[in-house]
Design a protein around this motif. Structure first.
Motif, mmCIF file in Angstrom:
data_model
loop_
_atom_site.group_PDB
_atom_site.id
_atom_site.type_symbol
_atom_site.label_atom_id
_atom_site.label_comp_id
_atom_site.label_asym_id
_atom_site.label_seq_id
_atom_site.Cartn_x
_atom_site.Cartn_y
_atom_site.Cartn_z
ATOM 1 N N ILE A 135 0.857 -1.187 0.000
ATOM 2 C CA ILE A 135 0.000 0.000 0.000
ATOM 3 C C ILE A 135 0.894 1.238 0.000
ATOM 4 O O ILE A 135 1.770 1.379 0.852
ATOM 5 N N ASP A 136 0.679 2.105 -0.979
ATOM 6 C CA ASP A 136 1.425 3.351 -1.082
ATOM 7 C C ASP A 136 0.537 4.477 -0.543
ATOM 8 O O ASP A 136 -0.493 4.800 -1.129
ATOM 9 N N LEU A 137 0.935 5.060 0.577
ATOM 10 C CA LEU A 137 0.061 6.063 1.221
ATOM 11 C C LEU A 137 0.031 7.397 0.477
ATOM 12 O O LEU A 137 -0.887 8.177 0.630
ATOM 13 N N ARG A 138 1.075 7.720 -0.257
ATOM 14 C CA ARG A 138 1.182 8.938 -1.071
ATOM 15 C C ARG A 138 1.182 10.235 -0.253
ATOM 16 O O ARG A 138 2.035 11.072 -0.423
ATOM 17 N N THR A 139 0.149 10.457 0.559
ATOM 18 C CA THR A 139 0.127 11.646 1.421
ATOM 19 C C THR A 139 -0.105 11.168 2.848
ATOM 20 O O THR A 139 -0.919 10.285 3.073
ATOM 21 N N LEU A 140 0.643 11.756 3.794
ATOM 22 C CA LEU A 140 0.458 11.361 5.194
ATOM 23 C C LEU A 140 -0.542 12.268 5.888
ATOM 24 O O LEU A 140 -1.107 11.926 6.910
ATOM 25 N N ARG A 141 -0.721 13.474 5.353
ATOM 26 C CA ARG A 141 -1.806 14.333 5.784
ATOM 27 C C ARG A 141 -2.385 14.971 4.547
ATOM 28 O O ARG A 141 -1.680 15.742 3.909
ATOM 29 N N PRO A 142 -3.556 14.724 4.113
ATOM 30 C CA PRO A 142 -4.488 13.784 4.732
ATOM 31 C C PRO A 142 -4.032 12.333 4.548
ATOM 32 O O PRO A 142 -3.405 12.004 3.551
ATOM 33 N N LEU A 143 -4.354 11.509 5.533
ATOM 34 C CA LEU A 143 -3.944 10.101 5.523
ATOM 35 C C LEU A 143 -5.152 9.227 5.197
ATOM 36 O O LEU A 143 -6.159 9.288 5.894
ATOM 37 N N ASP A 144 -5.036 8.450 4.149
ATOM 38 C CA ASP A 144 -6.127 7.555 3.756
ATOM 39 C C ASP A 144 -5.731 6.124 4.103
ATOM 40 O O ASP A 144 -4.892 5.527 3.434
ATOM 41 N N MET A 145 -6.325 5.591 5.144
ATOM 42 C CA MET A 145 -5.966 4.245 5.601
ATOM 43 C C MET A 145 -6.902 3.177 5.028
ATOM 44 O O MET A 145 -6.671 1.979 5.243
ATOM 45 N N GLU A 146 -7.935 3.589 4.322
ATOM 46 C CA GLU A 146 -8.946 2.604 3.895
ATOM 47 C C GLU A 146 -8.362 1.442 3.082
ATOM 48 O O GLU A 146 -8.686 0.289 3.349
ATOM 49 N N PRO A 147 -7.517 1.743 2.052
ATOM 50 C CA PRO A 147 -6.962 0.608 1.298
ATOM 51 C C PRO A 147 -6.132 -0.326 2.192
ATOM 52 O O PRO A 147 -6.134 -1.543 1.989
ATOM 53 N N ALA A 148 -5.460 0.254 3.185
ATOM 54 C CA ALA A 148 -4.676 -0.593 4.106
ATOM 55 C C ALA A 148 -5.612 -1.465 4.941
ATOM 56 O O ALA A 148 -5.359 -2.652 5.149
ATOM 57 N N TYR A 149 -6.722 -0.878 5.407
ATOM 58 C CA TYR A 149 -7.672 -1.658 6.205
ATOM 59 C C TYR A 149 -8.268 -2.791 5.358
ATOM 60 O O TYR A 149 -8.384 -3.931 5.813
ATOM 61 N N ALA A 150 -8.648 -2.440 4.129
ATOM 62 C CA ALA A 150 -9.240 -3.465 3.255
ATOM 63 C C ALA A 150 -8.235 -4.591 3.031
ATOM 64 O O ALA A 150 -8.588 -5.774 2.997
ATOM 65 N N SER A 151 -6.971 -4.205 2.889
ATOM 66 C CA SER A 151 -5.930 -5.198 2.650
ATOM 67 C C SER A 151 -5.738 -6.095 3.875
ATOM 68 O O SER A 151 -5.615 -7.315 3.753
ATOM 69 N N VAL A 152 -5.741 -5.492 5.057
ATOM 70 C CA VAL A 152 -5.550 -6.279 6.290
ATOM 71 C C VAL A 152 -6.732 -7.245 6.490
ATOM 72 O O VAL A 152 -6.556 -8.361 6.979
ATOM 73 N N ALA A 153 -7.915 -6.799 6.064
ATOM 74 C CA ALA A 153 -9.080 -7.688 6.182
ATOM 75 C C ALA A 153 -8.862 -8.953 5.357
ATOM 76 O O ALA A 153 -9.425 -10.008 5.639
ATOM 77 N N LYS A 154 -8.027 -8.829 4.335
ATOM 78 C CA LYS A 154 -7.753 -9.950 3.443
ATOM 79 C C LYS A 154 -6.547 -10.772 3.918
ATOM 80 O O LYS A 154 -6.584 -11.995 3.936
ATOM 81 N N THR A 155 -5.481 -10.071 4.328
ATOM 82 C CA THR A 155 -4.227 -10.773 4.645
ATOM 83 C C THR A 155 -4.095 -11.110 6.130
ATOM 84 O O THR A 155 -3.357 -12.019 6.489
ATOM 85 N N HIS A 156 -4.740 -10.329 6.996
ATOM 86 C CA HIS A 156 -4.695 -10.509 8.458
ATOM 87 C C HIS A 156 -3.320 -10.263 9.061
ATOM 88 O O HIS A 156 -3.074 -10.596 10.206
ATOM 89 N N ARG A 157 -2.396 -9.694 8.263
ATOM 90 C CA ARG A 157 -1.068 -9.393 8.808
ATOM 91 C C ARG A 157 -0.581 -8.121 8.142
ATOM 92 O O ARG A 157 -0.809 -7.935 6.945
#
Lengths: 443, 328
Positions: free
Chosen positions: B235-257
């Motif tokens: 996951i490439d965050l691109r900007t830290l402010r504003p920070l978009d964590m949604e793709p990371a959350y979706a990914s963790v829901a899949k990988t669990h790590r």
């Protein structure tokens, strides 16, 4: 040591979150105690500084005994022991400590102690400075030292990943049966997956047996009585002794109930057990029979104006009965959620006294263990307890035909001083109507 | 679409915006006559003249203060820091003025200011010139923090920064200046702030990162896929402010790590914020703690061998991935 329940005479200090000399704020948790039923955090009653700790971790104190004092502004901190004791070791008895442990008879004795402390300060033994040099007892650090961490007596805590816990709960797998392969025995998702095949199948079909775990080697050992186990023993012995028990067994047809349950699960996506329905059924039936919802007393029998159902929950340390209050006024889904939340708290020993006291009737269900029928021992001051067996498909004769129906046996233990045979039988007849016509439970 | 370097993408973004809007100007040390210490501003003085390409004295607080005033009055200044390390001198102007003016003015005055420059280790600039500052600036409300990890993002995000109405810390990775990649030619190509992206799909472990460490994570992900059959999702965050964590959350829901990779020191870094957010939001999905891969907790050494030891390396990421998979 506060009195947290009628039966409580003493309590044990599990751990101190603060050490002598630490500042504390009103409402902040200062220590954890074990009472006869639960573990509780005790909160500071005022802002100040924690004085000498009079009751060390693992030690008992009588109700009303002093655990430590919170010193207000201006009151001098006690000097810590010369070498601060490790957390589990008993506190060294020093003259000053003993004096502090006694409730100050009047202001004068406290002033005397203060004076002593201030002399000590003037000789350079400044409490805080000494304390800073002492060995750290940071709990997070202890945690990382692996096996040296002493487990609290009684059940051992499972280390498990959040995902593993979620999967186990969804699959109905008990973590007790899972061997953890992660660091320090942590149960991870892969471990649950490995075992879930067998267990899930066992849960679906009563005939299948869960895989047998390799038993631990036999050894002779004594397990010290926990406060909880003592209370269970005392109260149940009190029950079978003075209470003349008798037992009534009935066999209910729960074919419709299991079907309604399945429909509700499908519609609501909720977790619902037969037991949740039984709590509501028992409560509704009690409305018709106030003479069952009653308690024996030496001068009078009390019929209770409200219906509170105690639900027996097994925990690693023993039995506890969280209470669903006014269960006759709650929907099945509400009851289900409440039971689940209370059971979780019970397992973590976090039930508050008002969450397990005050039942007017109790049920105990061993259906999940595949027990067909059993008898419960009355939970005083209740007059009856309903023991519920497993719902299972059985061959029965209806209108001269052999059919397969879902059946479930219940046995009510009654206090004969309050309930007579016919009174109890009438109650079970009413209960049968609710259980066998389950739409009454959901409307 | 043409292949361009990260450096050229940044220059192109600035020149296209200067062509588009006469209020855009750039100021900084040695950016005009000398054409920039890292050659980012090559050719710009010649094209736009000294009113819009301004060589300043070595006075960062003054540069940024001047730019804040320009921005408040309607210009769109870009301040180039020779390295972002030097912006510390102007921290009061950035954090107490640029980031606060809209708030203090009750929303009446905007500060459309971009402060940009290279940061990070990898080019032997030693302890004072190799630091990364994303968590330092991202801590404060009122300012955007941008950390592009590809030439296309460098261009698209910089254009969004210049066109926006907020102060932006645009943190370029010095070590990526020479990196090439496809960059859209469309002069209106922009990349919005606050939209993280999935840089690589995978099913086993989520690697959350940004800027140069995101590129390093991609390299490791390919290697792990080939050599060990482990599929990492990056996951490439691109900007830290504003920070978009949604793709990371979706990914963790899949990988669990999940692991987080940052160049910064470990204590109080961006990785701590990201790991904590994942734990708060996705606790029940996690099969392992979220581990951080970070730089070593020391001032950056000058010596090449020590600099390499002090910055995150492929092997560190491999170890963290295996650790969350319980395969170490």
């Amino acid at each position: 040591m506060p009195k947290m329940g009628d039966a409580m005479s003493e309590g044990k200090v599990i751990r101190w979150y603060k050490k002598a000399g630490d500042p504390v704020r009103k409402g902040e948790a200062v220590l954890e105690i074990e009472t006869d039923k639960v573990n509780l955090d005790l909160e500071a009653e005022a802002d100040g500084t924690l004085g000498t700790i009079a009751v060390g971790e693992g030690q008992m104190a009588p109700v009303g005994g002093i655990l430590a004092k919170i010193l207000g502004e201006g009151e001098k901190a006690d000097a810590p022991p010369a070498t601060p004791a490790p957390p589990a070791a008993p506190v060294e008895e020093k003259p000053a400590t003993a004096a502090e442990a006694k409730p100050a008879a009047d202001g004068q004795s406290r002033r005397a102690i203060d004076k002593k402390d201030s002399i000590r300060h003037s000789t350079g033994e400044y409490g805080e400075a000494v304390d800073m040099k002492g060995p750290r007892t940071d709990r997070s650090i202890r945690h990382d030292q692996g096996n040296v961490v002493a487990m609290p007596q009684g059940g051992e805590r499972h280390r498990s990943s959040p995902l593993a816990r979620k999967m186990a709960s969804e699959m109905g797998v008990s973590l007790d049966t899972v061997q953890g392969s992660g660091p320090r025995g942590r149960i991870v998702a892969a471990d649950v997956k490995k075992i879930s095949g067998g267990q899930a199948a066992a849960a679906r079909s009563k005939s299948a047996m869960p895989a047998l775990q390799q038993p631990a080697a036999l050894e002779t050992r004594q397990i010290p009585l926990s406060a909880m186990r003592r209370t269970i023993a005392k109260r149940l012995a009190e029950s079978t002794g003075p209470i003349p028990h008798f037992y009534l067994t009935a066999d209910f047809d729960v074919t419709n109930l299991t079907s309604v349950r399945q429909q509700l699960i499908d519609i609501e996506g909720a977790k619902l057990s037969v037991n949740d329905f039984m709590i509501r059924a028992v409560a509704l039936a009690l409305r018709h029979h106030p003479n069952i919802n009653a308690s024996w007393g030496s001068e009078a029998i009390t019929q209770h104006g409200e219906i509170h159902i105690g639900v027996a929950v097994a925990t690693p340390e023993g039995l506890i009965t969280p209470v669903i209050r006014n269960a006759d006024q709650k929907f099945v889904l509400e009851i289900a959620q409440e039971v689940r939340a209370l059971a979780e708290k019970a397992k973590n020993r976090k039930l508050k006294p008002d969450e397990y006291q005050g039942s007017t009737f109790t049920i105990s269900n061993l259906g999940a263990w595949g027990i067909e029928e059993f008898t419960g021992i009355i939970n005083p001051p209740n007059s009856a307890i309903l023991a519920i067996g497993a719902a299972e498909a059985r061959v029965v004769v209806i209108d001269g035909q052999i059919v397969i129906r879902e059946r479930m046996k219940v046995t009510m233990s009654c206090d004969h001083r309050v309930i007579d045979g016919a009174t109890g039988a009438e109650y079970l007849r009413t209960l049968r109507q609710y259980v066998e016509q389950p739409l009454r439970l959901v409307v | 679409m043409a292949e361009k370097s990260y450096r050229d993408a940044i220059r192109e973004a600035m020149m296209e915006e200067m062509d588009r809007d006469p209020n855009v100007l750039i100021m900084g040390e040695d950016i005009g006559v000398y054409e920039g210490t890292f050659r980012i501003t090559a050719g710009m003085l010649k094209k736009y003249g000294p009113r819009r390409v301004i060589d300043t004295p070595i006075a960062e607080a003054g540069m940024v203060g001047t730019a804040v005033g320009m921005a408040m009055l309607g210009l769109r200044p870009i301040v180039e820091m020779m390295t972002v390390n030097f912006a510390i001198v102007a921290a009061d102007q950035i954090l107490n003025h640029a980031a606060k003016v809209r708030y203090f003015s009750g929303g009446q005055v905007d500060v459309p200011l971009v402060i940009r420059g290279p940061q990070g280790a990898g080019v032997q600039l030693s302890a004072q010139h190799s630091q990364t500052f994303e968590s330092f600036y991202a801590h404060f409300p009122g300012i955007h923090v941008v950390t592009p990890g590809t030439p296309a993002d460098a261009k698209g995000l910089l254009k969004t920064a210049i066109r926006g109405k907020d102060p932006v810390m645009f943190l370029e990775s010095a070590a990526l200046y020479g990196m090439k990649g496809e960059v859209p030619d469309d002069p209106d190509f922009t990349v919005p702030f606050g939209k993280s992206r999935v840089a690589r799909e995978g099913s086993d472990v989520t690697i959350v990162s940004f800027s140069r460490m995101m590129q390093l994570s991609l390299t490791v992900a390919d290697k792990l896929s080939k050599e060990e059959g482990i599929e990492c999702e990056v996951i490439d965050l691109r900007t830290l402010r504003p920070l978009d964590m949604e793709p990371a959350y979706a990914s963790v829901a899949k990988t669990h790590r999940a692991i987080v990779v940052q160049e910064q020191w470990k204590p109080f870094g961006a990785g701590a914020e990201i790991a904590a957010s994942i734990t708060e939001t996705m606790f029940d999905e996690l099969d392992a703690p979220v581990f951080r891969v970070t730089g070593e907790d020391v001032p950056m050494p000058y010596a090449r061998n020590l600099e390499l030891l002090a910055t995150p390396h492929e092997e560190h990421i491999v170890r963290a991935v295996k650790r969350v998979m319980y395969r170490s």
